[in-house]
Design a protein around this motif. Sequence first.
Motif, mmCIF file in Angstrom:
data_model
loop_
_atom_site.group_PDB
_atom_site.id
_atom_site.type_symbol
_atom_site.label_atom_id
_atom_site.label_comp_id
_atom_site.label_asym_id
_atom_site.label_seq_id
_atom_site.Cartn_x
_atom_site.Cartn_y
_atom_site.Cartn_z
ATOM 1 N N THR A 84 17.538 -45.259 -64.842
ATOM 2 C CA THR A 84 18.665 -45.705 -64.036
ATOM 3 C C THR A 84 18.257 -45.834 -62.576
ATOM 4 O OG1 THR A 84 19.438 -43.450 -63.662
ATOM 5 C CG2 THR A 84 20.415 -44.629 -65.524
ATOM 6 N N VAL A 85 19.002 -46.694 -61.871
ATOM 7 C CA VAL A 85 18.851 -46.881 -60.434
ATOM 8 C C VAL A 85 20.259 -46.783 -59.856
ATOM 9 C CG1 VAL A 85 18.178 -48.466 -58.596
ATOM 10 C CG2 VAL A 85 16.872 -48.412 -60.739
ATOM 11 N N THR A 86 20.436 -45.915 -58.860
ATOM 12 C CA THR A 86 21.737 -45.762 -58.216
ATOM 13 C C THR A 86 21.639 -46.268 -56.787
ATOM 14 O OG1 THR A 86 22.232 -43.858 -59.600
ATOM 15 C CG2 THR A 86 23.576 -44.140 -57.628
ATOM 16 N N VAL A 87 22.594 -47.116 -56.406
ATOM 17 C CA VAL A 87 22.589 -47.767 -55.094
ATOM 18 C C VAL A 87 23.889 -47.457 -54.372
ATOM 19 C CG1 VAL A 87 22.540 -49.984 -53.884
ATOM 20 C CG2 VAL A 87 21.139 -49.656 -55.939
ATOM 21 N N SER A 88 23.774 -47.083 -53.105
ATOM 22 C CA SER A 88 24.934 -47.028 -52.216
ATOM 23 C C SER A 88 24.543 -47.754 -50.941
ATOM 24 C CB SER A 88 25.378 -45.587 -51.935
ATOM 25 O OG SER A 88 24.369 -44.878 -51.274
ATOM 26 N N VAL A 89 25.552 -48.240 -50.207
ATOM 27 C CA VAL A 89 25.274 -48.999 -48.993
ATOM 28 C C VAL A 89 26.335 -48.692 -47.955
ATOM 29 C CG1 VAL A 89 26.503 -51.059 -49.817
ATOM 30 C CG2 VAL A 89 24.737 -51.294 -48.055
ATOM 31 N N SER A 90 25.878 -48.543 -46.711
ATOM 32 C CA SER A 90 26.782 -48.307 -45.595
ATOM 33 C C SER A 90 26.216 -48.993 -44.362
ATOM 34 C CB SER A 90 26.943 -46.807 -45.338
ATOM 35 O OG SER A 90 27.764 -46.575 -44.217
ATOM 36 N N SER A 91 26.960 -49.923 -43.796
ATOM 37 C CA SER A 91 26.553 -50.649 -42.589
ATOM 38 C C SER A 91 25.174 -51.278 -42.719
ATOM 39 C CB SER A 91 26.601 -49.722 -41.371
ATOM 40 O OG SER A 91 27.892 -49.208 -41.181
ATOM 41 N N GLY A 92 24.873 -51.862 -43.872
ATOM 42 C CA GLY A 92 23.604 -52.545 -44.081
ATOM 43 C C GLY A 92 22.428 -51.645 -44.391
ATOM 44 N N VAL A 93 22.657 -50.339 -44.468
ATOM 45 C CA VAL A 93 21.601 -49.394 -44.835
ATOM 46 C C VAL A 93 21.813 -48.998 -46.296
ATOM 47 C CG1 VAL A 93 20.566 -47.145 -44.388
ATOM 48 C CG2 VAL A 93 21.354 -48.568 -42.478
ATOM 49 N N TYR A 94 20.779 -49.201 -47.095
ATOM 50 C CA TYR A 94 20.847 -48.923 -48.520
ATOM 51 C C TYR A 94 20.235 -47.569 -48.833
ATOM 52 C CZ TYR A 94 22.139 -53.743 -49.346
ATOM 53 O OH TYR A 94 22.802 -54.933 -49.346
ATOM 54 N N SER A 95 20.862 -46.869 -49.744
ATOM 55 C CA SER A 95 20.287 -45.654 -50.330
ATOM 56 C C SER A 95 20.089 -45.953 -51.805
ATOM 57 C CB SER A 95 21.213 -44.459 -50.155
ATOM 58 O OG SER A 95 21.324 -44.121 -48.792
ATOM 59 N N PHE A 137 14.899 -44.194 -51.679
ATOM 60 C CA PHE A 137 14.599 -44.967 -50.492
ATOM 61 C C PHE A 137 15.886 -45.126 -49.709
ATOM 62 C CE2 PHE A 137 14.640 -48.899 -48.120
ATOM 63 C CZ PHE A 137 13.432 -48.863 -47.457
ATOM 64 N N THR A 138 15.833 -44.954 -48.405
ATOM 65 C CA THR A 138 16.973 -45.224 -47.539
ATOM 66 C C THR A 138 16.483 -46.102 -46.406
ATOM 67 O OG1 THR A 138 18.020 -43.115 -48.077
ATOM 68 C CG2 THR A 138 18.759 -44.221 -46.068
ATOM 69 N N GLY A 139 17.104 -47.259 -46.256
ATOM 70 C CA GLY A 139 16.702 -48.172 -45.200
ATOM 71 C C GLY A 139 17.274 -49.547 -45.438
ATOM 72 N N THR A 140 16.746 -50.526 -44.712
ATOM 73 C CA THR A 140 17.203 -51.899 -44.832
ATOM 74 C C THR A 140 16.345 -52.646 -45.832
ATOM 75 O OG1 THR A 140 15.814 -52.581 -42.989
ATOM 76 C CG2 THR A 140 18.094 -51.957 -42.473
ATOM 77 N N LEU A 141 16.872 -53.750 -46.355
ATOM 78 C CA LEU A 141 16.162 -54.593 -47.290
ATOM 79 C C LEU A 141 15.845 -55.917 -46.605
ATOM 80 C CD1 LEU A 141 18.402 -54.119 -50.463
ATOM 81 C CD2 LEU A 141 16.388 -52.791 -49.784
#
Length: 178
Positions: free
Chosen positions: A140-151, A168-172
């Motif tokens: 599995t891959v879990t994704v959250s996003v806040s103000s263009g920053v992905y976790s 990974f936490t950062g921008t894409l």
Amino acid sequence: MKKLLLIPLLALLIVMVSCGDDDGDSVSTNGQLSFDGETATLTHAYIEDYGENGNGSFDVDITLTSKAVDFNADNISNVSVVYLDLNTSQQNVLEAGTYTYSDGERDEFVMVDGFVAINASFDSEGNLTQGKAFDVAGGTVTVSVSSGVYSISFTLTGDNDERATGSFTGTLTPVEDN
């Protein structure tokens, strides 16, 4: 078999480099890959949109790497990579949620392919010459996003009981079509 599965990954990475020098824009604030007792830092993240799948879902690929790499070089040395072929309900958007591996049909919140390599080197044909790697067969891959920053966090498994975890936490950085 690994050679055949490395070819799409290397093709994606070559396209990413040929689209410009975006590497400085995708530095992570926190990223890590653990695989077979080894740990690598993930510092770069890329997103590429492959469009609609024909069923209302969209193919969005994510590649996380441990360093900037010149993929036009004859050999790629000492890099760690997590490649994820994910499917969302919106074009060119990595949606928040959990993506579960399925070797069946592409659909929303499904991961259909992936590849993990740690401390790896590849020759010009895409053959693994050093390090450890496996093709994703579950997880599995879990994704959250806040103000263009992905976790992004992941737990991935291979056919031979390989297991990789990380985050990974950062921008894409988008990979643009030429």
